[in-house]
Design an enzyme around this catalytic site. Structure first.
Site, PDB file in Angstrom:
ATOM      1  N   HIS A  85       0.811  -1.210   0.000  1.00 37.92           N
ATOM      2  CA  HIS A  85       0.000   0.000   0.000  1.00 37.92           C
ATOM      3  C   HIS A  85       0.849   1.267   0.000  1.00 37.92           C
ATOM      4  O   HIS A  85       2.003   1.261   0.449  1.00 37.92           O
ATOM      5  CB  HIS A  85      -0.952  -0.002   1.190  1.00 37.92           C
ATOM      6  CG  HIS A  85      -2.035  -1.022   1.066  1.00 37.92           C
ATOM      7  ND1 HIS A  85      -3.031  -1.164   1.990  1.00 37.92           N
ATOM      8  CD2 HIS A  85      -2.293  -1.940   0.103  1.00 37.92           C
ATOM      9  CE1 HIS A  85      -3.848  -2.125   1.612  1.00 37.92           C
ATOM     10  NE2 HIS A  85      -3.416  -2.622   0.471  1.00 37.92           N
ATOM     11  N   GLU A  87       0.687   3.982   1.766  1.00 37.09           N
ATOM     12  CA  GLU A  87       1.104   4.435   3.089  1.00 37.09           C
ATOM     13  C   GLU A  87       2.319   3.635   3.567  1.00 37.09           C
ATOM     14  O   GLU A  87       3.281   4.188   4.098  1.00 37.09           O
ATOM     15  CB  GLU A  87      -0.020   4.269   4.120  1.00 37.09           C
ATOM     16  CG  GLU A  87      -1.345   4.855   3.714  1.00 37.09           C
ATOM     17  CD  GLU A  87      -2.264   3.845   3.026  1.00 37.09           C
ATOM     18  OE1 GLU A  87      -1.905   3.311   1.952  1.00 37.09           O
ATOM     19  OE2 GLU A  87      -3.356   3.608   3.547  1.00 37.09           O
ATOM     20  N   CYS A 122      -6.296   1.094   5.254  1.00 37.13           N
ATOM     21  CA  CYS A 122      -6.759  -0.191   5.765  1.00 37.13           C
ATOM     22  C   CYS A 122      -6.269  -0.332   7.212  1.00 37.13           C
ATOM     23  O   CYS A 122      -5.375   0.406   7.643  1.00 37.13           O
ATOM     24  CB  CYS A 122      -6.238  -1.328   4.891  1.00 37.13           C
ATOM     25  SG  CYS A 122      -4.482  -1.708   5.130  1.00 37.13           S
ATOM     26  N   CYS A 125      -2.401  -0.696   7.536  1.00 35.94           N
ATOM     27  CA  CYS A 125      -1.692   0.571   7.310  1.00 35.94           C
ATOM     28  C   CYS A 125      -1.937   1.541   8.463  1.00 35.94           C
ATOM     29  O   CYS A 125      -1.020   2.262   8.875  1.00 35.94           O
ATOM     30  CB  CYS A 125      -2.099   1.202   5.981  1.00 35.94           C
ATOM     31  SG  CYS A 125      -1.395   0.336   4.556  1.00 35.94           S
TER      32      CYS A 125
END
Length: 163
Positions: A85, A87, A122, A125
């Site tokens: 991801h 992040e 999410c 993250c």
């Protein structure tokens, strides 16, 4: 992306969210494109976008996404997802010393039509963001100036509550 004309200046927050959106276009994900920017003391210290680990084929290269094939929605099937991801990628590029007290800006794009997706980390993250010492997370909610929300990192949804 927020763009102003004439003498009006884009706010700093919209500027950093615009940067995150620009990085989202670099994403290799077929389901959702995300970009992240970490800012501390008014300086960009790291950026990231979602895609497969370095040196590994991306979904856009192989032409398919397992989560799309299985009609999975946001929050489902991350174990079969090839992407790191945005992040996480941004956080991996810096030390905790750099991230303590920094802010993270997150923007998402729908690959099918290029519209802005309401950004939300999410739970995994969110845990990493909190652990890194990030202070606030700025989430682009839609098109237009000041269309974002600010969430203190410790208020992020970092686990799914048993219902």
């Amino acid at each position: 992306m927020v763009i102003t004309v004439g003498q009006k200046r884009v706010s700093k927050i919209d500027t950093y969210l615009n940067c995150a959106e620009s990085f989202a276009y670099r994403s290799t994900c077929l389901k959702r494109k995300y970009g992240a920017v970490i800012v501390k003391d008014d300086a960009v210290i790291s950026t990231g976008y979602n895609g497969s680990p370095r040196g590994v084929e991306n979904c856009c290269d192989i032409g398919e996404c397992q989560r799309i094939k299985k009609n999975m929605h946001q929050g489902e099937g991350y174990a079969i997802c090839r992407a790191v991801h945005a992040e996480a990628n941004a956080l991996l590029n810096c030390s905790r010393e750099q991230t303590i007290g920094a802010d993270l800006y997150l923007s998402g794009i729908n690959p099918k039509d290029g519209s802005v997706h309401k950004a939300k980390p999410c739970p995994l993250c969110a845990r990493m963001i909190i652990q890194a010492g990030i202070k606030n997370v700025y989430l682009r909610k839609g098109e237009g100036e000041e269309n974002y929300e600010v969430i203190p990192a410790e208020k992020l949804e970092w686990y799914l509550k048993d219902e």
